[in-house]
Design a protein around this motif. Sequence first.
Motif, PDB file in Angstrom:
ATOM      1  N   LYS A  68       0.883  -1.179   0.000  1.00 24.32           N
ATOM      2  CA  LYS A  68       0.000   0.000   0.000  1.00 24.32           C
ATOM      3  C   LYS A  68       0.916   1.223   0.000  1.00 24.32           C
ATOM      4  N   ASP A  69       0.808   2.129   0.951  1.00 27.85           N
ATOM      5  CA  ASP A  69       1.670   3.307   0.995  1.00 27.85           C
ATOM      6  C   ASP A  69       2.670   3.251   2.146  1.00 27.85           C
ATOM      7  N   VAL A  70       2.958   2.061   2.633  1.00 28.74           N
ATOM      8  CA  VAL A  70       3.850   1.888   3.773  1.00 28.74           C
ATOM      9  C   VAL A  70       5.032   1.015   3.335  1.00 28.74           C
ATOM     10  N   PHE A  71       6.232   1.344   3.816  1.00 28.78           N
ATOM     11  CA  PHE A  71       7.424   0.579   3.469  1.00 28.78           C
ATOM     12  C   PHE A  71       7.818  -0.341   4.619  1.00 28.78           C
ATOM     13  N   PHE A  72       8.264  -1.533   4.235  1.00 28.27           N
ATOM     14  CA  PHE A  72       8.730  -2.544   5.175  1.00 28.27           C
ATOM     15  C   PHE A  72      10.102  -3.012   4.725  1.00 28.27           C
ATOM     16  N   ILE A  73      10.910  -3.476   5.672  1.00 26.29           N
ATOM     17  CA  ILE A  73      12.225  -4.024   5.345  1.00 26.29           C
ATOM     18  C   ILE A  73      12.264  -5.471   5.818  1.00 26.29           C
ATOM     19  N   LYS A  74      12.985  -6.283   5.066  1.00 30.82           N
ATOM     20  CA  LYS A  74      13.139  -7.695   5.423  1.00 30.82           C
ATOM     21  C   LYS A  74      14.607  -8.068   5.257  1.00 30.82           C
ATOM     22  N   ASP A  75      15.196  -8.659   6.283  1.00 31.40           N
ATOM     23  CA  ASP A  75      16.559  -9.169   6.200  1.00 31.40           C
ATOM     24  C   ASP A  75      16.528 -10.460   5.379  1.00 31.40           C
ATOM     25  N   GLU A  76      17.370 -10.551   4.377  1.00 26.69           N
ATOM     26  CA  GLU A  76      17.382 -11.709   3.477  1.00 26.69           C
ATOM     27  C   GLU A  76      18.366 -12.778   3.957  1.00 26.69           C
ATOM     28  N   ASN A  77      18.239 -13.144   5.230  1.00 28.73           N
ATOM     29  CA  ASN A  77      19.110 -14.159   5.852  1.00 28.73           C
ATOM     30  C   ASN A  77      20.583 -13.787   5.721  1.00 28.73           C
ATOM     31  N   SER A  78      20.874 -12.520   5.967  1.00 28.84           N
ATOM     32  CA  SER A  78      22.253 -12.044   5.861  1.00 28.84           C
ATOM     33  C   SER A  78      23.105 -12.624   6.988  1.00 28.84           C
ATOM     34  N   THR A  79      24.403 -12.646   6.766  1.00 25.69           N
ATOM     35  CA  THR A  79      25.332 -13.194   7.761  1.00 25.69           C
ATOM     36  C   THR A  79      25.410 -12.317   9.006  1.00 25.69           C
ATOM     37  N   ASN A  80      25.514 -11.001   8.814  1.00 26.79           N
ATOM     38  CA  ASN A  80      25.737 -10.089   9.942  1.00 26.79           C
ATOM     39  C   ASN A  80      24.498  -9.341  10.405  1.00 26.79           C
ATOM     40  N   GLY A  81      23.368  -9.584   9.800  1.00 27.91           N
ATOM     41  CA  GLY A  81      22.115  -8.994  10.258  1.00 27.91           C
ATOM     42  C   GLY A  81      21.868  -7.577   9.759  1.00 27.91           C
ATOM     43  N   THR A  82      20.609  -7.184   9.862  1.00 22.46           N
ATOM     44  CA  THR A  82      20.152  -5.839   9.529  1.00 22.46           C
ATOM     45  C   THR A  82      19.626  -5.212  10.811  1.00 22.46           C
ATOM     46  N   PHE A  83      19.980  -3.953  11.042  1.00 19.93           N
ATOM     47  CA  PHE A  83      19.606  -3.274  12.274  1.00 19.93           C
ATOM     48  C   PHE A  83      18.759  -2.046  11.953  1.00 19.93           C
ATOM     49  N   ILE A  84      17.695  -1.857  12.730  1.00 17.35           N
ATOM     50  CA  ILE A  84      16.868  -0.657  12.659  1.00 17.35           C
ATOM     51  C   ILE A  84      17.010   0.041  14.003  1.00 17.35           C
ATOM     52  N   ASN A  85      17.526   1.261  13.970  1.00 19.80           N
ATOM     53  CA  ASN A  85      17.744   2.037  15.200  1.00 19.80           C
ATOM     54  C   ASN A  85      18.513   1.246  16.255  1.00 19.80           C
ATOM     55  N   GLY A  86      19.520   0.494  15.798  1.00 23.59           N
ATOM     56  CA  GLY A  86      20.377  -0.246  16.714  1.00 23.59           C
ATOM     57  C   GLY A  86      19.866  -1.609  17.141  1.00 23.59           C
ATOM     58  N   ARG A  87      18.665  -1.994  16.703  1.00 28.05           N
ATOM     59  CA  ARG A  87      18.106  -3.302  17.081  1.00 28.05           C
ATOM     60  C   ARG A  87      18.090  -4.218  15.874  1.00 28.05           C
ATOM     61  N   ARG A  88      18.589  -5.417  16.069  1.00 30.36           N
ATOM     62  CA  ARG A  88      18.616  -6.399  14.973  1.00 30.36           C
ATOM     63  C   ARG A  88      17.194  -6.859  14.651  1.00 30.36           C
ATOM     64  N   ILE A  89      16.870  -6.893  13.367  1.00 32.25           N
ATOM     65  CA  ILE A  89      15.544  -7.372  12.974  1.00 32.25           C
ATOM     66  C   ILE A  89      15.630  -8.866  12.692  1.00 32.25           C
ATOM     67  N   PRO A  90      14.538  -9.598  12.885  1.00 35.71           N
ATOM     68  CA  PRO A  90      14.556 -11.047  12.630  1.00 35.71           C
ATOM     69  C   PRO A  90      14.772 -11.336  11.140  1.00 35.71           C
ATOM     70  N   ASN A  91      15.454 -12.446  10.865  1.00 38.31           N
ATOM     71  CA  ASN A  91      15.646 -12.870   9.481  1.00 38.31           C
ATOM     72  C   ASN A  91      14.308 -13.190   8.838  1.00 38.31           C
ATOM     73  N   ASP A  92      14.172 -12.804   7.590  1.00 41.09           N
ATOM     74  CA  ASP A  92      13.037 -13.186   6.747  1.00 41.09           C
ATOM     75  C   ASP A  92      11.681 -12.735   7.300  1.00 41.09           C
ATOM     76  N   LYS A  93      11.659 -11.663   8.100  1.00 36.92           N
ATOM     77  CA  LYS A  93      10.408 -11.096   8.615  1.00 36.92           C
ATOM     78  C   LYS A  93      10.310  -9.642   8.166  1.00 36.92           C
ATOM     79  N   TYR A  94       9.117  -9.209   7.801  1.00 35.08           N
ATOM     80  CA  TYR A  94       8.909  -7.818   7.417  1.00 35.08           C
ATOM     81  C   TYR A  94       8.780  -6.943   8.660  1.00 35.08           C
ATOM     82  N   VAL A  95       9.515  -5.831   8.678  1.00 37.67           N
ATOM     83  CA  VAL A  95       9.463  -4.872   9.772  1.00 37.67           C
ATOM     84  C   VAL A  95       9.111  -3.515   9.173  1.00 37.67           C
ATOM     85  N   LYS A  96       8.120  -2.854   9.764  1.00 38.62           N
ATOM     86  CA  LYS A  96       7.647  -1.562   9.256  1.00 38.62           C
ATOM     87  C   LYS A  96       8.703  -0.492   9.455  1.00 38.62           C
ATOM     88  N   LEU A  97       8.874   0.356   8.430  1.00 39.37           N
ATOM     89  CA  LEU A  97       9.814   1.472   8.506  1.00 39.37           C
ATOM     90  C   LEU A  97       9.068   2.767   8.772  1.00 39.37           C
TER      91      LEU A  97
END
Length: 141
Positions: A96-125
């Motif tokens: 819709k008009d909202v953006f989400f980020i998903k970590d693609e099972n990366s080795t070192n992880g993706t962080f939003i505001n210093g917190r690691r997001i779960p692998n393969d889960k959508y997190v609202k931005l």
Amino acid sequence: MAVFFLFFFRIFIEDFAIFFLWVYNLIMQDTTIVTSSPVGQHLEKIADSAQVSYLMFNKKKINLVAKMTIGRSSDCSIVVDNKLASRVHATIQRIKDVFFIKDENSTNGTFINGRRIPNDKYVKLNPGDKITIGSVNLVLS
């Protein structure tokens, strides 16, 4: 007479089926698998009106599109030149008009505001969120 009736009835049914498929395709044109799936419906429920429109990366403004990949690979929408980033590290997707980020099972992880997001889960931005991939920061506005 019965053969004549069956002939015209068959033509009517075939024309109706073609019309039905045309109307169905017209209606379903704006529907994606993501928005019609249980995950997409859940994401739609938790989305609010705050909107994100671009990323700041290396002092450049990058307009967000429907789906973007972030990683080391030259095939990614946003190329991150950092050894801690995976080839395809994360995906940003608009639902819709909202953006989400998903970590693609990366080795070192993706962080939003210093917190690691779960692998393969959508997190609202949200506006102002800081995405960290390796030692690289991207800020949403």
